[in-house]
Design a protein around this motif. Structure first.
Motif, PDB file in Angstrom:
ATOM      1  N   ALA B 285       0.907  -1.582   0.006  1.00 32.78           N
ATOM      2  CA  ALA B 285       0.539  -0.041   0.320  1.00 32.78           C
ATOM      3  C   ALA B 285       1.085   1.554  -0.312  1.00 32.78           C
ATOM      4  O   ALA B 285       0.674   2.390  -0.484  1.00 32.78           O
ATOM      5  CB  ALA B 285      -0.829  -0.216   1.370  1.00 32.78           C
ATOM      6  N   LEU B 286       1.877   0.827   1.010  1.00 31.58           N
ATOM      7  CA  LEU B 286       2.513   2.496   0.478  1.00 31.58           C
ATOM      8  C   LEU B 286       3.343   2.674  -0.789  1.00 31.58           C
ATOM      9  O   LEU B 286       3.166   4.126  -1.084  1.00 31.58           O
ATOM     10  CB  LEU B 286       4.725   1.963   1.217  1.00 31.58           C
ATOM     11  CG  LEU B 286       4.136   1.806   2.888  1.00 31.58           C
ATOM     12  CD1 LEU B 286       5.875   1.911   3.288  1.00 31.58           C
ATOM     13  CD2 LEU B 286       4.067   3.088   3.420  1.00 31.58           C
ATOM     14  N   ILE B 287       3.351   1.874  -1.629  1.00 27.48           N
ATOM     15  CA  ILE B 287       3.942   2.505  -3.355  1.00 27.48           C
ATOM     16  C   ILE B 287       2.649   2.691  -4.169  1.00 27.48           C
ATOM     17  O   ILE B 287       2.326   3.404  -5.257  1.00 27.48           O
ATOM     18  CB  ILE B 287       4.896   1.233  -3.706  1.00 27.48           C
ATOM     19  CG1 ILE B 287       4.207  -0.063  -3.773  1.00 27.48           C
ATOM     20  CG2 ILE B 287       6.274   1.378  -2.664  1.00 27.48           C
ATOM     21  CD1 ILE B 287       4.929  -0.477  -4.025  1.00 27.48           C
ATOM     22  N   GLN B 288       1.723   3.203  -3.542  1.00 28.56           N
ATOM     23  CA  GLN B 288       0.264   3.240  -4.356  1.00 28.56           C
ATOM     24  C   GLN B 288      -0.348   4.762  -4.698  1.00 28.56           C
ATOM     25  O   GLN B 288      -0.152   5.574  -3.527  1.00 28.56           O
ATOM     26  CB  GLN B 288      -0.784   2.998  -4.052  1.00 28.56           C
ATOM     27  CG  GLN B 288      -0.526   0.774  -3.954  1.00 28.56           C
ATOM     28  CD  GLN B 288      -0.778   0.140  -4.844  1.00 28.56           C
ATOM     29  OE1 GLN B 288      -0.328   0.994  -6.135  1.00 28.56           O
ATOM     30  NE2 GLN B 288       0.323  -0.256  -4.850  1.00 28.56           N
ATOM     31  N   THR B 289      -0.619   5.325  -5.359  1.00 26.87           N
ATOM     32  CA  THR B 289      -0.958   6.730  -5.804  1.00 26.87           C
ATOM     33  C   THR B 289      -2.294   6.751  -6.340  1.00 26.87           C
ATOM     34  O   THR B 289      -2.698   7.756  -6.929  1.00 26.87           O
ATOM     35  CB  THR B 289      -0.335   7.338  -7.187  1.00 26.87           C
ATOM     36  OG1 THR B 289      -0.283   6.445  -8.185  1.00 26.87           O
ATOM     37  CG2 THR B 289       1.906   7.479  -6.597  1.00 26.87           C
ATOM     38  N   ASN B 290      -3.298   5.514  -5.780  1.00 31.05           N
ATOM     39  CA  ASN B 290      -4.690   5.401  -6.146  1.00 31.05           C
ATOM     40  C   ASN B 290      -5.154   4.930  -5.334  1.00 31.05           C
ATOM     41  O   ASN B 290      -4.929   4.021  -4.826  1.00 31.05           O
ATOM     42  CB  ASN B 290      -4.586   4.462  -7.128  1.00 31.05           C
ATOM     43  CG  ASN B 290      -6.061   4.462  -8.137  1.00 31.05           C
ATOM     44  OD1 ASN B 290      -6.847   3.757  -6.901  1.00 31.05           O
ATOM     45  ND2 ASN B 290      -6.480   4.538  -9.059  1.00 31.05           N
ATOM     46  N   VAL B 423      -2.152  10.734   2.121  1.00 30.77           N
ATOM     47  CA  VAL B 423      -3.292  10.467   2.383  1.00 30.77           C
ATOM     48  C   VAL B 423      -3.934  11.756   3.448  1.00 30.77           C
ATOM     49  O   VAL B 423      -4.534  12.965   2.139  1.00 30.77           O
ATOM     50  CB  VAL B 423      -4.102   9.559   1.566  1.00 30.77           C
ATOM     51  CG1 VAL B 423      -5.855  10.040   1.527  1.00 30.77           C
ATOM     52  CG2 VAL B 423      -3.824   8.317   1.040  1.00 30.77           C
ATOM     53  N   MET B 424      -4.672  11.337   4.109  1.00 28.15           N
ATOM     54  CA  MET B 424      -4.669  12.627   4.485  1.00 28.15           C
ATOM     55  C   MET B 424      -4.117  14.419   4.692  1.00 28.15           C
ATOM     56  O   MET B 424      -5.090  14.918   4.400  1.00 28.15           O
ATOM     57  CB  MET B 424      -4.725  12.270   6.305  1.00 28.15           C
ATOM     58  CG  MET B 424      -5.599  12.327   7.162  1.00 28.15           C
ATOM     59  SD  MET B 424      -6.101  11.304   8.592  1.00 28.15           S
ATOM     60  CE  MET B 424      -4.586  12.264   9.598  1.00 28.15           C
TER      61      MET B 424
END
Lengths: 519, 481
Positions: B285-290, B423-424
């Protein structure tokens, strides 16, 4: 009931501030200021009315004596209560929170000019969380507040902070702060749960209550491991040296109000946690661990001081001096003498004032110069009204000049520790030389030496002058007459010391049976 | 024989099926989007009410289905999440140019499948429920088939799900060959008398693989991010909530009662899977941009935490699983709900890339606040439901002395913090040249807005005062021990 209000008032005030945004930008500031003033006044009234001097005298047979207590069931399934209690130590620290909260609101009066309502929401939520930490004596509730106050602090740094040099953005600093504290907090949660289950195995009842858990018998290894769980959580926040990585960044990038809160009260929650929980819950393990803790404290004293000497960013410099001062606090906590423990309280209060003063000063410098880089300052003496004079006072306080509260605190810590650990005291006292060095460096680089130009800067306005004068007056007051502080906390410190040494006369406090095993 | 008590117990399932039939007939007669949505929502609400009546009537057991407290919990969870998904679908599909109504039909069928699945005590109903749950999902995921990603996600899910089903069937066949029975209780009795043996364990293992696919447990998780990203918002939400909850509950039921699962090495395997799932899910999840992919990986991690309840499998385990499922569902529904609402009405691919969320707080403050609460809850911060869930899981691990798993939970949460916080904070960053509020004025009044706001409030309320739910859970799950 008034204890509940102490916690609730900042939260309600915060929500009001958020909504007050629509009534103009002055409204949230005034609401926040009044809220914190209310907290301070309530605490002072409690202080004047209550008797905190010798609560142990009329102690009942089966309970710890609190000056005031409030309790309702919260999650009966696990024996979790909303259990707030006040004694001398928490009272002093809450009064400190109220005072520094007002300062934090005041010093961001001009600095923060966007999202004002949301800023004050976060600021007041931090303060509310801190008050909760100081009042909670249910371990679940304590942990609840302990973790909860991180979120608004995160926002404060991430949204209103200053981005420093390359790769040191405010968001990175905020995330670093959050992850450090949250990870260590989870260790504490595990330790709390293990303690609760040990208590459950023993008595068949779930309870998170401080008084119940105090009497949990644990095997030596188990006690050591659990004590370390608590210690690490507190050590990260204090900070103790190998775990201090978040502090310089967080301080450097935070807005002034954030730094004041961080240095003034958030660091104190850690010392409070050690005094309230780590030592009394695991007295024997703590005693075994004391030499290591004191060594860590020594390392902190020197490490902070040496690194402070080499900083270019004025706020980083002050941040490192905090590490150094907290080293003394750690030594005092684990020395196990009542004198040193009382010194710790004085030192905590004194450091809160002097660090807040220094951070406010650097914030005011930043507002005028738009830089925090020491190399771009110099020769400012006489060019910005009375700010340099006040700076000199706070620097003197920070290095522990006699006449200031810092001197009293450090002196008591060292004096009290000497009988148990003379070597530590001798080495630690040498560390104070470094304090003089970094203090002089700070003054020299900012105010003296060649000046870059001859520009005149604005002097202090009424608000800034009042803030600094107020802090300074308190520093001197407690420097000359610390007795009220000592009176208020002596009973609590006596109990902590009794537990730690296992030398309490039988019958006066119920924990004596436990503490007796420490010999 | 079918008595009135049986009929009574079956009412919720029958009501959902009847709603599905009504919707189907309605579509055949006249297409009317709003009316279809209304009928579906009405039907589900009726089913929820009847569920309450069934619950107060007491346990009922038939050869194929059992209506005990655990299945009641499962049905409530499935129905409530379906309801939330349906409400969001209405806003979402408003802008969809193709036919809108069949989506509701598919979702109702899937909900019926989920309800059968949680109540199954026979391998036949287990299989039937699972397939009835999965089949409509293929259609739902590929519903916006003109969008390549949606089609891809539907097909991907179809293929991998079919493979998982094959595993499941093979496992069932092996178990049947060893015991000669298909009802779960008899099967277990047969296995016990024959002493289990390698084939029985192989069968159990294969079933675990099949169900693990549906729960996207590492290493069977590969489909999750793509499917979540490509599927239309409401379908992905349904997949992440109702479908996963139903499968988890049936797995919980099997593990709780099956002696084949009480072998130490199987616990070790489960423990290993749990550890792997939480770490890998969080790391990826660390490397996701979506955002949808990120939530997909985070849901993998959360099921890693949930597996701890299966590993421990006694003491507080059932209660913990119930609490954690509830907190997970509330939070995930809220988070996916915000994504869905932001992509509503449908206009091509969902708004799920992280840059869509930059400065959201200054454009749509309430939606951003809801997402913040949900992210905090996923991260397990006090004042949110997630904290209570995490507290339970850690407590369970500590009580059972599974220190490795406790360590994994801590490590996972810390890694998790990093991406949730990222994200926050994006939500609050100010962008130069940003538009002011762009939300339609009445969005909060609309059903979807009400649902996400309500969910956020629930998350906070449960975080602050969890006692009612905890009491409900400790009563609800007590007879399973």
């Amino acid at each position: 009931m008034i204890l509940l209000w102490l916690v609730l008032v900042p939260f309600i005030g915060g929500l009001l501030c958020w909504q007050a945004d629509r009534w103009g930008e002055k409204a949230p500031r005034w609401i926040a200021l009044i809220t914190m003033m209310l907290v301070l006044i309530m605490t002072l009234v409690l202080w004047l009315q209550g008797d905190y001097q010798l609560p142990a005298m009329n102690a009942g047979a089966d309970s710890i004596r609190w000056a005031m207590e409030w309790k309702v069931p919260w999650i009966p399934r696990f024996g979790i209560d909303v259990h707030l209690a006040l004694d001398g130590l928490s009272l002093v620290l809450i009064a400190l929170t109220g005072f520094l909260g007002m300062l934090a609101v005041l010093c961001s009066w001009k600095e923060i000019d966007d999202r004002i309502g949301f800023f004050h929401l976060n600021l007041l939520f931090i303060l509310g969380g801190v008050v909760g930490v100081f009042l909670a004596i249910d371990l679940f509730l304590f942990f609840f507040f302990w973790e909860m106050m991180l979120v608004p602090m995160y926002f404060l740094i991430a949204l209103w902070g200053h981005s420093g040099s390359e790769g040191k953005t405010r968001i990175r600093a905020a995330i670093k702060f959050f992850i450090y504290t949250q990870a260590s907090g989870l260790l504490m949660l595990v330790a709390i749960l293990a303690l609760v289950f040990a208590h459950h195995a023993n008595t068949g009842e779930y309870s998170f209550s401080y008084a119940d858990l105090l009497q949990t018998p644990l095997s030596e290894n188990m006690a050591m491991v659990l004590m370390l769980g608590f210690f690490i959580a507190f050590a990260v926040k204090l900070p103790v040296v190998p775990l201090h990585g978040w502090l310089p960044d967080a301080h450097a990038q935070a807005p002034t109000a954030g730094s004041v809160d961080l240095a003034g009260i958030l660091l104190k929650t850690a010392a409070y946690g050690m005094l309230r929980f780590a030592l009394p819950l695991f007295p024997e393990a703590s005693q075994t661990f004391a030499p290591i803790a004191m060594t860590l404290g020594l390392v902190g004293v020197f490490y902070g001081a040496v690194l402070a000497c080499g900083q270019r960013d004025i706020k980083r410099l002050i941040a490192y001096t905090s590490i150094s001062h907290m080293g003394f606090v750690l030594i005092g906590i684990y020395s196990g003498s009542e004198l040193a423990l009382q010194g710790v309280v004085v030192l905590m209060v004194a450091h809160a004032f002097s660090a807040a003063g220094l951070f406010i000063m650097s914030g005011q410098l930043f507002e005028r110069l738009n830089t925090r880089d020491l190399q771009e300052m110099g020769g400012l003496w006489g060019r910005m009204g009375s700010l340099p004079g006040f700076s000199l006072c706070f620097v003197a306080a920070s290095l522990g000049m006699p006449g200031t509260a810092n001197f009293v605190g450090e002196f008591m810590v060292l004096f009290g520790t000497f009988p148990t650990a003379p070597v530590v005291v001798i080495i630690g006292a040498c560390g104070m030389v470094f304090a003089a060095i970094y203090s002089l460096i700070l003054m020299q680089r900012v105010y003296f030496g060649p000046s870059l130009n001859d520009q005149k800067f604005e002097g202090l306005d009424g608000r800034e002058f009042t803030m600094l004068l107020g802090i300074f007056a308190l520093v001197v007051l407690f420097g000359l007459y610390p007795q009220p502080l000592l009176d208020t906390t002596s009973a609590v410190m006596g109990e902590v010391q009794g537990l730690f040494q296992g030398s309490l006369p039988a019958g006066s406090v119920p924990m004596s049976s436990l503490a007796g095993g420490g010999q | 024989m079918l008595t009135s008590a049986h009929m009574m117990a079956l009412t919720p399932v029958i009501l959902v099926c009847a709603t599905a039939v009504t919707v189907m007939l309605g579509i055949a007669w006249r297409r009317q989007h709003a009316a279809t949505a209304l009928v579906s929502i009405l039907g589900l609400n009726l089913a929820l009410v009847s569920l309450y009546l069934v619950y107060s009537a007491g346990d009922v057991s038939t050869p194929l289905l059992v209506f005990d407290r655990l299945s009641m919990l499962g049905m409530v969870l499935v129905l409530a999440s379906t309801l939330a998904c349906l409400t969001m679908s209405h806003a979402y599909l408003e802008g969809y140019p193709g036919r809108k109504e069949e989506f509701y039909l598919l979702m109702l069928c899937a909900a019926a499948g989920g309800m059968v699945l949680v109540a199954s005590q026979h391998l036949a109903t287990l299989f039937f429920g699972l397939e009835l749950l999965s089949m409509p999902l293929y259609g739902m995921l590929a519903y916006t088939y003109r969008d390549k990603r949606s089609l891809e996600s539907g097909i991907k899910y179809l293929v991998l799900s079919a493979a998982a089903t094959a595993f499941l069937l093979f496992g069932m066949a092996l178990l049947y060959s060893q015991s000669g029975r298909l009802d779960i209780a008899g099967l277990l009795a047969g296995l016990e008398s024959s002493g289990g043996g390698a084939w029985a364990l192989a069968g159990a293992g294969l079933m675990l693989v099949g169900l693990g696919f549906k729960l996207s447990i590492v290493p069977f998780h590969l489909w999750t991010p793509d499917v979540y990203q490509g599927g239309p918002g409401p379908a992905a939400t349904f997949l992440a909530t109702a479908s996963k909850a139903a499968v988890f509950i049936v797995l919980l039921r099997i593990v709780m009662v099956a002696p084949a699962f009480h072998v130490e090495w199987l616990h070790t395997v489960l423990g290993g899977l749990a550890l792997l799932t939480m770490i890998v899910g969080n790391l990826l999840a660390l490397i996701q941009t979506n955002l949808k992919r990120l939530l997909g990986y985070s849901s993998i991690a959360h099921f890693g935490y949930l597996l701890v309840a299966l590993v421990v499998a006694d003491g507080l385990a059932v209660e913990t699983a119930g609490i954690y499922l509830i907190t997970y569902l509330m939070t995930t529904l809220g988070a996916f709900g915000v994504v869905t609402l932001l992509s509503s009405p449908y206009s091509g691919e969902d708004a799920s890339a992280l840059h869509h969320y930059r400065g959201l707080f200054w454009r749509r403050p309430y939606l951003a606040a809801v997402l913040t609460v949900c992210l905090l809850s996923l991260a397990g911060i006090p004042f949110t439901a997630g904290f209570i869930g995490k507290f339970y899981i850690v407590a369970l691990g500590v009580e059972a002395g599974r220190w490795w798993l406790v360590g994994g939970i801590i490590a996972g949460s810390v890694i998790g913090l990093y991406y949730y916080l990222r994200v926050m904070v994006t939500l609050y960053l100010v962008e130069p040249g940003m538009r002011g509020r762009d939300a339609p004025d009445n969005w909060g009044m609309k059903a979807g807005g009400v649902v996400v706001l309500g969910l956020a409030l629930l998350v906070i309320a449960f975080g602050v005062y969890p006692t009612p739910v905890i009491d409900w859970m400790s009563v609800l799950t007590s007879p399973v021990h």
